[in-house]
Motif scaffolding. Sequence first.
Motif, mmCIF file in Angstrom:
data_model
loop_
_atom_site.group_PDB
_atom_site.id
_atom_site.type_symbol
_atom_site.label_atom_id
_atom_site.label_comp_id
_atom_site.label_asym_id
_atom_site.label_seq_id
_atom_site.Cartn_x
_atom_site.Cartn_y
_atom_site.Cartn_z
ATOM 1 N N VAL A 1 49.579 45.086 -28.972
ATOM 2 C CA VAL A 1 48.748 45.539 -27.851
ATOM 3 C C VAL A 1 47.435 46.036 -28.449
ATOM 4 O O VAL A 1 47.428 46.664 -29.504
ATOM 5 C CB VAL A 1 49.455 46.681 -27.078
ATOM 6 N N PRO A 2 46.285 45.763 -27.818
ATOM 7 C CA PRO A 2 44.998 46.172 -28.390
ATOM 8 C C PRO A 2 44.943 47.668 -28.716
ATOM 9 O O PRO A 2 45.445 48.504 -27.970
ATOM 10 C CB PRO A 2 43.988 45.808 -27.306
ATOM 11 N N MET A 3 44.320 47.975 -29.843
ATOM 12 C CA MET A 3 44.168 49.354 -30.302
ATOM 13 C C MET A 3 43.107 50.084 -29.477
ATOM 14 O O MET A 3 42.054 49.522 -29.151
ATOM 15 C CB MET A 3 43.752 49.365 -31.777
ATOM 16 N N ARG A 4 43.382 51.325 -29.130
ATOM 17 C CA ARG A 4 42.402 52.152 -28.439
ATOM 18 C C ARG A 4 41.236 52.468 -29.373
ATOM 19 O O ARG A 4 41.402 52.606 -30.587
ATOM 20 C CB ARG A 4 43.042 53.456 -27.962
ATOM 21 N N ASN A 5 40.054 52.626 -28.809
ATOM 22 C CA ASN A 5 38.881 52.935 -29.619
ATOM 23 C C ASN A 5 38.999 54.296 -30.297
ATOM 24 O O ASN A 5 38.539 54.481 -31.430
ATOM 25 C CB ASN A 5 37.610 52.881 -28.769
#
Length: 428
Positions: free
Chosen positions: A385-389
């Motif tokens: 899942v995409p990493m949070r900034n």
Amino acid sequence: TFCFPFPGPACRACVRGTPRETRVCLQVNAVMPCPKLGPAPTKFDEVCSRVAAMEPIMPINPSYTAAANPCVASLIGVQPHCLPLIYVISGWHMLSDESLGWLKTIDGVETRSGPCFDDWPDDSGAARWVRAWEPMPQEGRVILAHCNKLLSWYPAFAGRYTSAWGKSYAPCKERSIAALKPGEDYYRDRMWQVCRPQALAAHDAAMGTGGVGLEATPPFVMRALYGERVRLVAALRSPVDRLETSFWVHAHYPRRYGASAEGLHAYVTEQTAAFSECVGEHGARRCAFLFELLDRRYSDVFFHCDQIIRGLYHPFVEDWHAAFGSKALLVLRVEDLIERPAEARRSLVAFLGGAVSAAAADAAPLPPRSYAALHAESLQAAKAVPMRNDTRRAAEAFYRPFNLALASLLGWPVREAWQHSSAASARV
């Protein structure tokens, strides 16, 4: 019985490994001339003596033949034992195959999958390790070995670095369990009160605690055997990218923290905080090398910050650099090998000094895709899942001091080895 030659006339005979003969050779090895290092050779002599004590049947500073590979001269009538000339020591999840795999296609380079250096289980393992590289290569061909675990040593993959610790801990545990009184528990009442501290003291006494150049870490064990007759190549990538891939590839992390961006954030927050706490008490070098052996608090951290430590790079490369310098060690960025292959390969060809020709490097296969695409593929394959900034910023801030130190150590033209990680998977 495998017989291995020792340096110097007093140990030139074939020693068959009996305890008495081994002790005799150990005493001789301990005072043998050791390879000199830098302006203060006595520093390396001290480390050499520690290596000789740890590896009683490994030759110290042996005479090598003039072959392309470092071949240890053996007894009359017996072929020399040829060791790998080139080591690729990049770690796991490093995209090293994509960035350096072309070396295996070069005519004249013989890739072998022998055991990792310094990873043998006992005091006689050095001889078995040498034997594993038989037979001799064809004339003019160099041996290349690839060992991911050799780049960094920490308790889970420390090899011989924690041998003294193990020799102390195992019998202490056995004695303590045998002496337990009714109601006592070894793990609660003896492990951290008695056996772990004793084992750490034994490790420190054997390996040394003086810092870079004064401890028998794996680079200095290799230096004692090889001298400068080896070429070490490390291809490293953004530690944040490497950490992101490793979180999703190893299923126990998402199971523990959650298979979500929030789970990855919790993992990064908890693990970097635990390592930073250790650094505040013991320093980055000692925590990188011995994290879970230092205190119960760190032993209780989930998987002992292993993936965090694998991306530190600097504490480990600092020892490799101190042992071999730029003549025998080349550290490259994976991003450069993939995005600017011609320039990076020219540096590697020059470093290898004729073992690989410029024409062969130019003709070798190019990376199949861009670095960003390869990193994205590693995440897609693991169903990431995409990493949070904010997770990315926190991880970059944690690694920044180590990246700065690495770039300074290696004289890279950039101030920070990796100023930013790949943003391909970033999520607001």
